[in-house]
Motif scaffolding. Structure first.
Motif, short mmCIF file in Angstrom:
data_model
loop_
_atom_site.label_atom_id
_atom_site.label_comp_id
_atom_site.label_asym_id
_atom_site.label_seq_id
_atom_site.Cartn_x
_atom_site.Cartn_y
_atom_site.Cartn_z
N PRO A 42 15.13 89.29 33.95
CA PRO A 42 16.51 89.07 33.48
C PRO A 42 17.38 90.29 33.78
CG PRO A 42 14.89 88.68 31.72
CD PRO A 42 14.16 89.33 32.85
N LEU A 43 18.67 90.04 34.04
CA LEU A 43 19.62 91.14 34.18
C LEU A 43 19.74 91.84 32.82
CD1 LEU A 43 22.35 89.22 36.20
CD2 LEU A 43 20.77 90.92 37.11
N THR A 44 19.81 93.16 32.84
CA THR A 44 19.77 93.93 31.59
C THR A 44 21.02 93.77 30.74
OG1 THR A 44 18.39 95.57 32.72
CG2 THR A 44 19.43 96.26 30.67
N PHE A 45 22.20 93.92 31.35
CA PHE A 45 23.45 93.95 30.57
C PHE A 45 23.67 92.69 29.73
CE2 PHE A 45 28.08 93.23 30.24
CZ PHE A 45 28.42 94.33 29.45
N PRO A 46 23.59 91.48 30.32
CA PRO A 46 23.83 90.29 29.49
C PRO A 46 22.82 90.15 28.35
CG PRO A 46 23.14 89.65 31.70
CD PRO A 46 23.43 91.11 31.74
N ARG A 47 21.57 90.55 28.60
CA ARG A 47 20.57 90.45 27.53
C ARG A 47 20.88 91.45 26.41
NH1 ARG A 47 15.80 87.47 28.10
NH2 ARG A 47 16.19 85.82 29.62
N GLN A 48 21.39 92.61 26.76
CA GLN A 48 21.78 93.58 25.73
C GLN A 48 22.90 93.04 24.86
OE1 GLN A 48 22.67 96.82 28.43
NE2 GLN A 48 20.81 97.94 27.89
N VAL A 49 23.90 92.44 25.51
CA VAL A 49 25.04 91.90 24.76
C VAL A 49 24.58 90.77 23.84
CG1 VAL A 49 27.29 90.75 24.95
CG2 VAL A 49 26.68 92.57 26.57
N ILE A 50 23.77 89.86 24.39
CA ILE A 50 23.29 88.72 23.59
C ILE A 50 22.42 89.19 22.43
CG2 ILE A 50 21.73 86.72 23.64
CD1 ILE A 50 24.38 85.96 24.72
N ALA A 51 21.58 90.20 22.67
CA ALA A 51 20.74 90.73 21.60
C ALA A 51 21.59 91.21 20.42
CB ALA A 51 19.87 91.87 22.13
N LEU A 52 22.67 91.90 20.74
CA LEU A 52 23.56 92.41 19.69
C LEU A 52 24.32 91.27 19.00
CD1 LEU A 52 24.89 95.54 21.60
CD2 LEU A 52 23.55 95.59 19.48
N CYS A 53 24.68 90.25 19.77
CA CYS A 53 25.37 89.10 19.17
C CYS A 53 24.42 88.31 18.26
CB CYS A 53 25.92 88.17 20.25
SG CYS A 53 27.32 88.82 21.16
N GLN A 54 23.15 88.21 18.67
CA GLN A 54 22.17 87.47 17.86
C GLN A 54 21.81 88.24 16.59
OE1 GLN A 54 21.20 84.47 18.17
NE2 GLN A 54 20.64 83.87 20.24
N ALA A 55 21.84 89.56 16.66
CA ALA A 55 21.49 90.40 15.51
C ALA A 55 22.64 91.37 15.22
CB ALA A 55 20.20 91.16 15.80
N PRO A 56 23.78 90.84 14.72
CA PRO A 56 24.98 91.67 14.58
C PRO A 56 24.82 92.86 13.61
CG PRO A 56 25.30 89.51 13.57
CD PRO A 56 24.03 89.45 14.34
N PHE A 57 23.80 92.79 12.76
CA PHE A 57 23.55 93.92 11.84
C PHE A 57 23.20 95.19 12.61
CE2 PHE A 57 19.74 91.26 12.16
CZ PHE A 57 18.81 92.17 12.67
N LEU A 58 22.72 95.02 13.86
CA LEU A 58 22.41 96.19 14.69
C LEU A 58 23.68 97.00 14.99
CD1 LEU A 58 19.89 94.69 17.29
CD2 LEU A 58 19.34 96.18 15.36
N LEU A 59 24.81 96.30 15.04
CA LEU A 59 26.07 96.98 15.33
C LEU A 59 26.47 97.94 14.21
CD1 LEU A 59 27.98 93.90 16.79
CD2 LEU A 59 27.26 95.91 18.08
N ASP A 60 25.95 97.71 13.02
CA ASP A 60 26.25 98.59 11.88
C ASP A 60 25.29 99.77 11.78
OD1 ASP A 60 28.28 96.83 11.14
OD2 ASP A 60 26.89 95.57 10.01
N ASP A 61 24.25 99.74 12.61
CA ASP A 61 23.25 100.83 12.57
C ASP A 61 23.85 102.07 13.22
OD1 ASP A 61 21.02 102.57 13.38
OD2 ASP A 61 19.74 100.91 12.74
#
Length: 476
Positions: free
Chosen positions: A50-69
């Motif tokens: 998989p391409l790295t960038f889209p998976r990184q974005v989706i990972a953060l969207c799926q687990a938005p609590f990571l954005l508060d870390d």
């Protein structure tokens, strides 16, 4: 739900890509045999990363609590964090909430901007619907067009069996137009006219025409001149044109770059550009993305009357919402990292590496098939498949009949048993009478390709030796 009482259209529809060969391959795999599944264009299943960038974005969207870390910036690049926040801001309730039945408005706007950049003409987000894969979009549109068995859809032969299966399921009539193998699977307008005339003589109203560009299973790219001919033909015959353009990133030669049917239509100007009805399809499943399991796609409607658009929206509403992660993947595909972004260089390196490798694999496979006895294969100009013609000896055809098999199914089953290579017989796509093919993807890992082609050659040449009384077959 006894079999006898099922909808007859369900029984009639066939889908060879997941048919007898695939089922037998799955059985052999359960028995412990190594199977190389080249039957379906499923890049990640055959090792594409998989391409790295889209998976990184989706990972953060799926687990938005990571954005508060507070440490999120140590793991994810700043542009991926910014894009995740952007997409979450476009949704009402994140990825777990339904979107508009046409898709998230902000993502549809990004798709419209992508189309404008690609074609040089504005696109209206209100005429773009996001769908769970392009197949779902094709089914939605055919469902709107087909009223009964007297409605015909012009489909290229060989064709991707999504079309034949859906037309059968909806109770319509498939009107074939044959692509010319000796002209690199070119399209002949004279043949198109004959197909329409024959259908009309049988009382069929031809309502739409399908083009697959680049071709599946045939791999050809349509030229601008060819597209102009097709558009004029549809205009003269009052046909809706369905442009299946899901392989537009998969181009392996420089002579015929991809050009969209919409761009050619707009370039033509005059009444045709304002009147010809066109529906175009694209997806995240193909190209260098290969994100088949994410089910992200769109269709765009050009010159479709507003009342018809409302009806299509109404039917889309029955399913409530396309999956939201797939929509975000689509947004990322149409707005990839830009020069200057932190992730840009890595994204370009990864995507370029995949496309360059696919180009090399297309050549390895074409050369490999053409080195085999009684096998002839056109070069894969685009898409993800090789579609070699297999010149089966009369004795092999007789043996297949005795076995109760279509000849190319017989050949492909023997190939599967001997080598573990799972392909799709050409009869699943349609072909001229007495001519036989198989379809294989060009997706196996590049380092495995020489061994796969050597295995195919060994099987094929032994098969021909077993069944052939004489040599000297030529391509039809």
């Amino acid at each position: 739900m006894d079999y006898e009482n099922l909808n007859e259209n369900v029984k009639k529809c066939q889908y060879a890509v997941r048919g007898e060969l695939y089922l037998r391959a799955s059985e052999l795999q359960k028995e412990g045999k190594k199977i190389i599944f080249t039957n379906v264009g499923n890049p990640h299943a055959l090792g594409q990363k998989p391409l790295t960038f889209p998976r990184q974005v989706i990972a953060l969207c799926q687990a938005p609590f990571l954005l508060d870390d507070p440490n999120v910036g140590l793991v994810f690049p700043a542009d991926a964090i910014a894009r995740a926040k952007h997409y979450l801001s476009l949704t009402t309730g994140g990825l777990g909430a339904y979107s508009d039945s046409r898709g998230v408005p902000g993502v549809r706007k990004e798709v419209a901007e992508f189309i404008e950049r690609r074609d040089g003409y504005p696109s209206d987000p209100e005429l773009i619907f996001l769908t769970d894969g392009a197949s779902k979009g094709v089914m939605q549109i055919l469902n709107a067009i087909i009223r009964g068995e007297r409605d015909g859809i012009l489909v290229p032969v060989p064709q991707y069996p999504l079309y034949s299966a859906t037309i059968s399921l909806l109770g319509g009539s498939l009107v074939p137009y044959y692509l010319e193998e000796t002209a690199n699977w070119g399209l002949d307008i004279v043949n198109l006219r004959e197909s329409v005339a024959q259908a009309r003589s049988q009382g069929i109203t031809v309502r739409a025409m399908v083009i697959i560009n680049p071709g599946n299973p045939t791999g050809q790219c349509l030229s601008e001149a060819n597209l102009k001919e097709i558009l004029k033909f549809c205009y003269q015959n009052n046909l809706v044109l369905l442009g299946d353009e899901v392989y537009q990133q998969n181009i392996y030669q420089d002579e015929r770059p991809f050009i969209s049917a919409r761009k050619v239509l707009m370039d033509m100007g005059g009444p045709i550009s304002k009147e010809l009805q066109l529906v175009s399809f694209h997806t995240v499943s193909k190209g260098y993305w290969g994100e088949c399991g994410q089910r992200g796609a769109y269709f765009e409607m050009t010159n479709i009357p507003p009342k018809t658009v409302e009806e299509i929206y109404k039917v889309a509403s029955i399913s409530l919402s396309p999956n939201v992660p797939g929509q975000i993947f689509l947004g990322l595909m149409v707005t990839p990292p830009k020069p200057g972004d932190i992730s840009y260089e890595r994204f370009v390196r990864e995507s370029k590496g995949i496309l360059e490798s696919l180009r090399r694999r297309a050549q390895i496979m074409t050369d490999g098939f053409n080195s085999c006895r009684n096998v002839v294969c056109n070069f894969t100009e685009g898409a993800m498949y090789s579609f070699p013609q297999i010149r089966l000896p009369p004795k092999a055809i007789e043996a297949a009949k005795k076995d109760g098999k279509v000849p190319d199914v017989f050949y492909c089953l023997k190939l599967l048993e001997a080598t573990g290579i799972s392909t799709v017989p050409g009869s699943g796509f349609g072909q001229k009478e007495g001519v036989f093919h198989l379809r294989t993807t060009i997706l196996p890992a590049e380092e495995d390709m020489p061994a796969i082609m050597a295995s195919f050659k060994k099987f094929n040449d032994e098969f021909m030796e077993q069944y052939e009384d004489y040599r000297g077959y030529s391509r039809m």
